[in-house]
Design an enzyme around this catalytic site. Structure first.
Site, short mmCIF file in Angstrom:
data_model
loop_
_atom_site.label_atom_id
_atom_site.label_comp_id
_atom_site.label_asym_id
_atom_site.label_seq_id
_atom_site.Cartn_x
_atom_site.Cartn_y
_atom_site.Cartn_z
N ALA A 191 39.57 29.03 47.25
CA ALA A 191 40.24 28.09 46.36
C ALA A 191 39.98 28.40 44.89
O ALA A 191 38.83 28.52 44.48
CB ALA A 191 39.78 26.66 46.66
N GLY A 235 32.28 29.29 43.23
CA GLY A 235 32.14 30.63 43.81
C GLY A 235 33.35 31.50 43.55
O GLY A 235 33.23 32.68 43.19
N CYS A 236 34.52 30.93 43.71
CA CYS A 236 35.75 31.70 43.51
C CYS A 236 35.93 32.07 42.04
O CYS A 236 36.46 33.14 41.73
CB CYS A 236 36.95 30.93 44.04
SG CYS A 236 36.84 30.63 45.82
N THR A 237 35.48 31.20 41.14
CA THR A 237 35.55 31.51 39.71
C THR A 237 34.62 32.67 39.40
O THR A 237 35.01 33.63 38.70
CB THR A 237 35.19 30.27 38.88
OG1 THR A 237 36.17 29.26 39.13
CG2 THR A 237 35.15 30.59 37.39
N ALA A 282 36.27 35.89 40.66
CA ALA A 282 37.45 36.29 39.88
C ALA A 282 37.05 36.79 38.49
O ALA A 282 37.60 37.78 38.00
CB ALA A 282 38.42 35.11 39.76
#
Length: 164
Positions: free
Chosen positions: A49, A54-56, A59
């Site tokens: 998401a 974590g995804c930030t 990315a």
């Protein structure tokens, strides 16, 4: 008692497998196809998401490494079930310079074995399995990594690829 989650265990890709083809909209709604990367290697990474910690991290790390990876002949495509509008907000908020594509029906995530049962805080849930694939210039899987950690993953991938 049978565990229905194991009945739906995703198929896992291995080196040498053909990478599942896809065409998905990017953060601007433009179609992005895996086939358009033929002749170059591409990192396809699947994440749960946009706009989550974590995804930030992942990315932002991919964005920081994008120049070096591009010099080594590697493009980057991030796949999540987020709608295009959310990907646009994610890109703008974090200053991302990588291609993010939307897979709301999770068909591509499933084809890559990156959607299915996983453990989350000790519970079994069904969701996106954080995964990274390196696809070679002919469209075959060169590397497949499942259940990767968001933090430190890009650095490990660069070491595994002998970059930087």
């Amino acid at each position: 008692m049978t565990d229905s989650a194991t009945d739906t265990a995703p198929v896992r890709l291995s080196p040498g497998d053909p990478a599942p083809e896809f065409t998905l909209p990017d953060a601007d709604g433009n179609p992005v196809s895996l086939s358009s990367y033929r002749g170059r290697r591409v990192i396809v990474y699947c994440y749960p998401a946009a706009l989550t910690p974590g995804c930030t991290t992942q990315a932002v790390d991919f964005t920081a490494a994008a120049g070096e990876l591009a010099e080594a002949g590697l493009d980057i495509v991030g796949v999540s079930p987020d709608p295009v509008e959310k990907l646009q907000r994610f890109r703008e908020k974090e200053g991302l310079r990588i291609t993010l594509v939307s897979d709301p029906d999770k068909a591509v995530l499933s084809a890559y074995g990156a959607y299915g049962p996983k453990k989350l805080y000790g519970k079994e849930v069904v969701g996106v399995i954080r995964s990274t694939f390196v696809i070679d210039a002919e469209g075959r899987v060169e590397k497949a990594a499942y259940n990767v950690k968001a933090t430190g993953h890009v650095a490990k991938l660069r070491r595994d690829l002998g970059i930087g």
